[in-house]
Design a protein around this motif. Structure first.
Motif, PDB file in Angstrom:
ATOM      1  N   THR A 164      35.530  57.519  45.287  1.00 36.87           N
ATOM      2  CA  THR A 164      36.004  56.329  45.981  1.00 36.87           C
ATOM      3  C   THR A 164      37.514  56.238  45.836  1.00 36.87           C
ATOM      4  O   THR A 164      38.085  56.751  44.864  1.00 36.87           O
ATOM      5  CB  THR A 164      35.345  55.051  45.432  1.00 36.87           C
ATOM      6  N   THR A 165      38.151  55.609  46.792  1.00 40.00           N
ATOM      7  CA  THR A 165      39.619  55.538  46.781  1.00 40.00           C
ATOM      8  C   THR A 165      40.154  54.512  45.797  1.00 40.00           C
ATOM      9  O   THR A 165      41.341  54.546  45.464  1.00 40.00           O
ATOM     10  CB  THR A 165      40.138  55.199  48.189  1.00 40.00           C
ATOM     11  N   ALA A 166      39.325  53.600  45.321  1.00 38.36           N
ATOM     12  CA  ALA A 166      39.783  52.599  44.353  1.00 38.36           C
ATOM     13  C   ALA A 166      38.584  52.054  43.572  1.00 38.36           C
ATOM     14  O   ALA A 166      37.530  51.763  44.149  1.00 38.36           O
ATOM     15  CB  ALA A 166      40.513  51.452  45.050  1.00 38.36           C
ATOM     16  N   TYR A 167      38.762  51.956  42.287  1.00 37.03           N
ATOM     17  CA  TYR A 167      37.729  51.405  41.402  1.00 37.03           C
ATOM     18  C   TYR A 167      37.386  49.974  41.823  1.00 37.03           C
ATOM     19  O   TYR A 167      38.277  49.153  42.070  1.00 37.03           O
ATOM     20  CB  TYR A 167      38.237  51.426  39.962  1.00 37.03           C
ATOM     21  N   ARG A 168      36.089  49.693  41.910  1.00 36.77           N
ATOM     22  CA  ARG A 168      35.606  48.342  42.199  1.00 36.77           C
ATOM     23  C   ARG A 168      34.866  47.843  40.960  1.00 36.77           C
ATOM     24  O   ARG A 168      33.865  48.442  40.540  1.00 36.77           O
ATOM     25  CB  ARG A 168      34.665  48.339  43.405  1.00 36.77           C
ATOM     26  N   ALA A 169      35.347  46.776  40.383  1.00 34.90           N
ATOM     27  CA  ALA A 169      34.759  46.265  39.149  1.00 34.90           C
ATOM     28  C   ALA A 169      33.496  45.467  39.446  1.00 34.90           C
ATOM     29  O   ALA A 169      33.423  44.698  40.413  1.00 34.90           O
ATOM     30  CB  ALA A 169      35.764  45.395  38.397  1.00 34.90           C
ATOM     31  N   ALA A 170      32.485  45.660  38.583  1.00 33.75           N
ATOM     32  CA  ALA A 170      31.237  44.908  38.685  1.00 33.75           C
ATOM     33  C   ALA A 170      30.757  44.586  37.274  1.00 33.75           C
ATOM     34  O   ALA A 170      31.166  45.225  36.300  1.00 33.75           O
ATOM     35  CB  ALA A 170      30.176  45.719  39.434  1.00 33.75           C
ATOM     36  N   VAL A 171      29.902  43.600  37.178  1.00 35.01           N
ATOM     37  CA  VAL A 171      29.292  43.268  35.897  1.00 35.01           C
ATOM     38  C   VAL A 171      28.347  44.395  35.519  1.00 35.01           C
ATOM     39  O   VAL A 171      27.556  44.875  36.345  1.00 35.01           O
ATOM     40  CB  VAL A 171      28.541  41.936  35.990  1.00 35.01           C
ATOM     41  N   CYS A 172      28.431  44.854  34.282  1.00 33.10           N
ATOM     42  CA  CYS A 172      27.596  45.971  33.843  1.00 33.10           C
ATOM     43  C   CYS A 172      26.124  45.552  33.797  1.00 33.10           C
ATOM     44  O   CYS A 172      25.807  44.381  33.560  1.00 33.10           O
ATOM     45  CB  CYS A 172      28.027  46.443  32.461  1.00 33.10           C
ATOM     46  N   PRO A 173      25.219  46.502  34.007  1.00 29.03           N
ATOM     47  CA  PRO A 173      23.793  46.167  33.942  1.00 29.03           C
ATOM     48  C   PRO A 173      23.401  45.759  32.522  1.00 29.03           C
ATOM     49  O   PRO A 173      24.005  46.207  31.539  1.00 29.03           O
ATOM     50  CB  PRO A 173      23.107  47.467  34.369  1.00 29.03           C
ATOM     51  N   ASP A 174      22.373  44.909  32.425  1.00 26.26           N
ATOM     52  CA  ASP A 174      22.004  44.387  31.106  1.00 26.26           C
ATOM     53  C   ASP A 174      21.389  45.447  30.206  1.00 26.26           C
ATOM     54  O   ASP A 174      21.274  45.243  28.999  1.00 26.26           O
ATOM     55  CB  ASP A 174      21.061  43.173  31.259  1.00 26.26           C
ATOM     56  N   TRP A 175      20.983  46.568  30.768  1.00 26.26           N
ATOM     57  CA  TRP A 175      20.424  47.637  29.942  1.00 26.26           C
ATOM     58  C   TRP A 175      21.475  48.676  29.525  1.00 26.26           C
ATOM     59  O   TRP A 175      21.145  49.713  28.946  1.00 26.26           O
ATOM     60  CB  TRP A 175      19.279  48.347  30.672  1.00 26.26           C
ATOM     61  N   LEU A 176      22.757  48.416  29.804  1.00 24.46           N
ATOM     62  CA  LEU A 176      23.817  49.369  29.471  1.00 24.46           C
ATOM     63  C   LEU A 176      23.866  49.647  27.969  1.00 24.46           C
ATOM     64  O   LEU A 176      23.912  50.797  27.536  1.00 24.46           O
ATOM     65  CB  LEU A 176      25.167  48.826  29.941  1.00 24.46           C
ATOM     66  N   VAL A 177      23.891  48.579  27.148  1.00 25.89           N
ATOM     67  CA  VAL A 177      23.969  48.735  25.704  1.00 25.89           C
ATOM     68  C   VAL A 177      22.574  48.972  25.167  1.00 25.89           C
ATOM     69  O   VAL A 177      21.649  48.200  25.432  1.00 25.89           O
ATOM     70  CB  VAL A 177      24.605  47.485  25.055  1.00 25.89           C
TER      71      VAL A 177
END
Length: 863
Positions: free
Chosen positions: A350-363
């Motif tokens: 992608t041409t630019a990072y798009r920030a999103a809330v991480c999924p709850d199962w990330l940690v």
């Protein structure tokens, strides 16, 4: 002891540059707390401190392969090979401090770096030394060869015995690339075999193996040149460097070059132990006389969005007239399910990072390094601004025989080396039936906090759903959101489907050319099937790549500035065939007891291309590397001429993205070179004076311009006459050399302001886009300088006015007064003489009347 990395707290964009000026010690003291495990060094040190000591354990904990491309290198004492980068050329004190912790193997100038071996637990201590910018593990490179068996396509079928060509009369194997590349026809028609051309090869190793054949065996059988070669090609391969123990892919590449261009001189250099080492070996091949260089190497630490250290070395080689070829890579995998069917799926960008809330199962739990982190976010894979999807979903192919496949990751963010303001990692989770949350199965870490790239290997189960997450653990809020690349350099063919296929504008799926194979430095070569050259190999990497920053500096660890606008180099540039035979390397596709070792991958296509280039340069030695590279693309066969057919046209990939200009065509290339301008005829001199030469010649065909040069063979200084000649003067240190560029239709020229009695060599060369002709030459000697007549002597008895003229002409200056006084005295004396002469003449006339015997002179008597 841990050196702090960038944290989730906002970090000033100037910090990376500040670190280079004040040293890592200040970085460790002043930077915010680090997110654990954010770089490869962090993960390796954590594993070592937790008790992992064996190479296999450390590799697993760092999510790196145990061997091959992307793996760590250990010595017998289980020390890791690493690259130390300094803020400036290290002095004795800095080297002594490094030497107290690590074994220094090599200083890698011109960049201030060193190759060392160090205990894994001491990597952070090494990184915190004053004067040290960064320490990175020296990961092994990826070479371009591939196995004949892939999960996607199954085994490559052996060719029917009747279809396999007979071995060359002077060698043990058939030269199967000759037919599709028309190189046998080119050799016969134009009488060339590569003689006079030197080809340098860069790969993993050359002489590590003794079985199935050794280097000596290959020479004796005719597969390589050297003393005892049965065809008389007895110049041995010159080894510039062969320090790595590997699979001798370089020797196999040399066999392919020798098969097509047997008269060419061959050289080999390994890829070094890091990208600095390979850059230096490129320099070494150029210094050793290489006209053409070919490599099949990709380093995990190469930069994706700017030309890196290897690319800068390639550009320097090209500036010296070298033609450079590289394998495009073997990273493509094609989807088979739903909307992914027929699409290359091995990369996402992608041409630019798009920030999103991480999924709850990330940690994954309290022991997860990200547990408790609040200033992190995840990449949104969805282009719809109304929707956030902080992961991509990959579905792997089902297989009854292959339970899992290793995905080798090479990722990057769009920031320049040594100007990185973002810290991040890639995580991969498996969705297992009956398990409520996805399970973490692997990671790809940032290589170093001063480098934008990331790498790792993730073992993914076949027939399963995998979720890919990019976690941003720190960034500078004032910096632009960077571009992002996720590339599977190996194993991408396991992916049958992915959820996010891009919009073709900001987000794109498929391109996998990387590093110097994708940034426009080397001529990048794609792979075709040697038996059916219209077929593009399913693994052959696609383009294009994107450049956002100026090239790195080979002299200092300083961030490069941004380009005025993004640049999209056209890669790959051209295609050639692979799957042809060697004596030892590759997959045995023969019948039992009759092995046929076949070399698959762009590693084979690239040397076949370089060999064709050697035939052309042997035919026209005056071609520059740039001219040769242009001509080999201009004469390639595209689809309309019976060349390769684009299998991805319907899913948005142009021919240029897949195979460039088409398949290399040796005969068409050499036919095109016959249109070089002929040597100018009739060069002759016209009027020659002491300071000028007029020249003429016959009209020259097939020329777009003429170059006329005059060189004094004595120590005279010459100059050209006219503004056009002055503007075209050559930058030559030799005094008196004049070079003039003329229109193609010119048939005469005049040099002026030359030196008298001087021999001049004059040459006339015709040029056109193909190259330049041999020069027509003559020698011309200027005439002697004209002799100045001596001054006229004033007679004793001229008229008074004549005697007086010369002195009266003397004027001016403080020294003229004595001359004026002398002139007046002469006038007075002259007047007296004239009076005396008149009186005597009257007396003589009177005497003559009485005595005719007395002559007039005698009458005058002595004066």
């Amino acid at each position: 002891m841990r050196r702090a990395a960038l944290s989730g707290v906002a970090v000033c964009a100037a910090i990376p540059l500040l670190l280079m000026l004040v040293g890592p010690a200040a970085h460790a003291e002043d930077a915010p707390a680090a997110t654990p495990g954010s770089t490869l060094v962090d993960r390796i040190v954590e594993a070592a401190e937790a008790g992992a000591t064996a190479p296999a354990e450390l590799s697993e904990e760092a999510s790196l392969p145990a061997d091959g491309g992307g793996s760590l290198t250990f010595d017998a004492a289980e020390r890791i090979t690493a690259t130390v980068m300094f803020a400036a050329a290290p002095d004795d004190a800095v080297l002594a401090a490094v030497g107290a912790i690590a074994e220094i193997d090599e200083l890698q100038s011109p960049f201030p770096a060193a190759l060392v071996r160090v205990a894994p637990a001491e990597l952070q201590a090494l990184a915190t030394l004053p004067g040290v910018v960064s320490v990175t593990p020296a990961l092994r490179p990826f070479a371009g060869g591939v196995a004949a068996t892939t999960l996607a396509a199954g085994p490559v079928a052996a060719a029917p015995r009747a279809a396999v060509a007979e071995a060359d009369a002077c060698g043990p194997i058939p030269i199967e690339a000759d037919g599709p590349l028309r190189s046998d026809e080119a050799r016969e028609r134009f009488g060339v075999d590569g003689a006079g051309v030197t080809v340098g090869i860069i790969s993993d190793s050359f002489a590590s193996l003794a079985s199935p054949t050794s280097w000596a065996d290959d020479v004796a059988s005719g597969a390589l040149p050297g003393p005892g070669n049965p065809c008389g090609y007895e110049t041995p391969v010159h080894i510039v460097s062969d320090a790595n123990v590997a699979g001798d892919e370089g020797r196999a590449m040399a066999q392919l070059v020798h098969g097509i261009a047997p008269g060419a001189t061959l050289m080999f250099a390994d890829a070094g132990s890091n990208d600095f080492g390979m850059a230096n070996n490129i320099d070494a091949l150029v210094a050793a006389g290489a006209d053409i260089i070919v490599d099949d190497i990709t380093w995990p630490q190469e930069t994706a969005y700017q030309q890196g250290f290897i690319s800068v070395a390639i550009e320097a080689a090209k500036a010296q007239g070298v033609a450079y070829f590289t394998s495009a890579g073997n990273s493509t995998g094609v989807g088979t399910v739903g909307a992914s069917t027929g699409r290359p799926l091995s990369s996402w960008s992608t041409t630019a990072y798009r920030a999103a809330v991480c999924p709850d199962w990330l940690v994954t739990g309290p022991d997860d390094p990200l547990a408790g982190a609040t200033d992190i976010d995840c990449l949104d894979f969805d282009t719809d601004p109304a929707t956030e999807t902080p992961y991509d979903t990959l579905v792997t192919r089902d297989s009854a025989t292959v339970p899992s496949v290793g995905l080798n990751v090479i990722g990057s963010i769009g920031e320049p080396a040594f100007g990185v303001t973002t810290s991040y990692e890639w995580r991969f989770y498996a969705v297992e039936p009956g398990v409520p949350t996805p399970q973490l199965i692997g990671q790809a870490s940032q290589i170093a906090d001063v480098l934008p790239g990331s790498t790792g290997q993730v073992t993914v189960p076949t027939g399963s759903e995998i979720r890919a997450v990019m976690v941003r653990t720190g960034h500078d809020p004032a910096a632009p959101d960077p571009a992002v690349l996720l590339n599977f350099i190996r194993g991408g063919d396991v992916i049958a489907e992915r959820a996010h296929l891009g919009d073709g504008v900001t987000d794109r799926v498929g391109p996998t050319t990387f590093g110097h194979a994708g940034d426009g430095s080397g001529l990048s070569v794609a792979s075709l099937d040697w038996e059916d050259p219209a077929e593009v190999r399913s693994y052959s990497s696609l383009g294009p790549a994107t450049l956002l920053f100026e090239p790195v500096s080979r002299e200092a660890p300083a961030p490069a500035g941004p380009l005025a606008a993004p640049v999209t180099p056209a890669t790959p540039n051209i295609a050639a065939v692979d799957g042809t035979q060697t004596t030892f390397f590759g997959d045995d596709t023969g019948e039992p007891g009759e092995p046929e070792y076949r070399f698959f991958g762009t590693s084979a296509a690239a040397p076949n291309t370089a060999a064709v280039a050697a035939l052309a340069l042997s035919y026209r030695p005056q071609l520059t590397g740039a001219e040769l590279s242009t001509r080999i693309q201009d004469t390639a066969r595209g689809t309309a001429a019976g060349g390769p057919v684009n299998p991805y046209l319907a899913v948005g990939h142009s021919d240029a993205d897949v195979f460039g200009a088409g398949i290399v065509d040796a005969t068409a290339l050499l036919e095109g070179l016959t249109s070089l301008p002929v040597t100018p005829q009739g060069l002759r001199s016209g009027t020659v004076t002491s300071d000028s030469v007029e020249l003429a010649w016959d009209p020259v065909a097939d020329a777009s311009g003429l170059r006329l040069q005059l060189v004094p063979l004595a120590t005279a200084v010459a100059d050209a006459d006219g503004a056009s000649a002055a503007a075209a003067r050559a930058a030559d240190d030799a005094p008196g050399v004049v070079a003039v560029e003329l229109d193609a239709g010119a048939t005469s020229y005049r040099f002026a302001k030359l030196s008298a009695s001087t021999v001049y060599a004059i040459s006339l060369t015709a040029v056109n886009p193909v190259g330049e002709s041999p020069a027509a030459t003559i020698e011309v000697t200027t005439a002697a300088a004209p002799v100045t007549p001596p001054p006229t002597v004033t007679p004793v008895d001229p008229p008074v006015t004549q005697v007086a003229q010369a002195p009266l002409a003397q004027t001016g200056g403080s020294g003229s007064l004595p001359l004026v006084l002398a002139g007046v005295a002469l006038l007075l004396v002259g007047a007296g003489v004239v009076t005396a002469v008149a009186i005597r003449r009257r007396r003589a006339a009177a005497a003559a009347a009485t005595d005719d015997a007395v002559s007039e002179r005698g009458a005058e008597g002595p004066q």
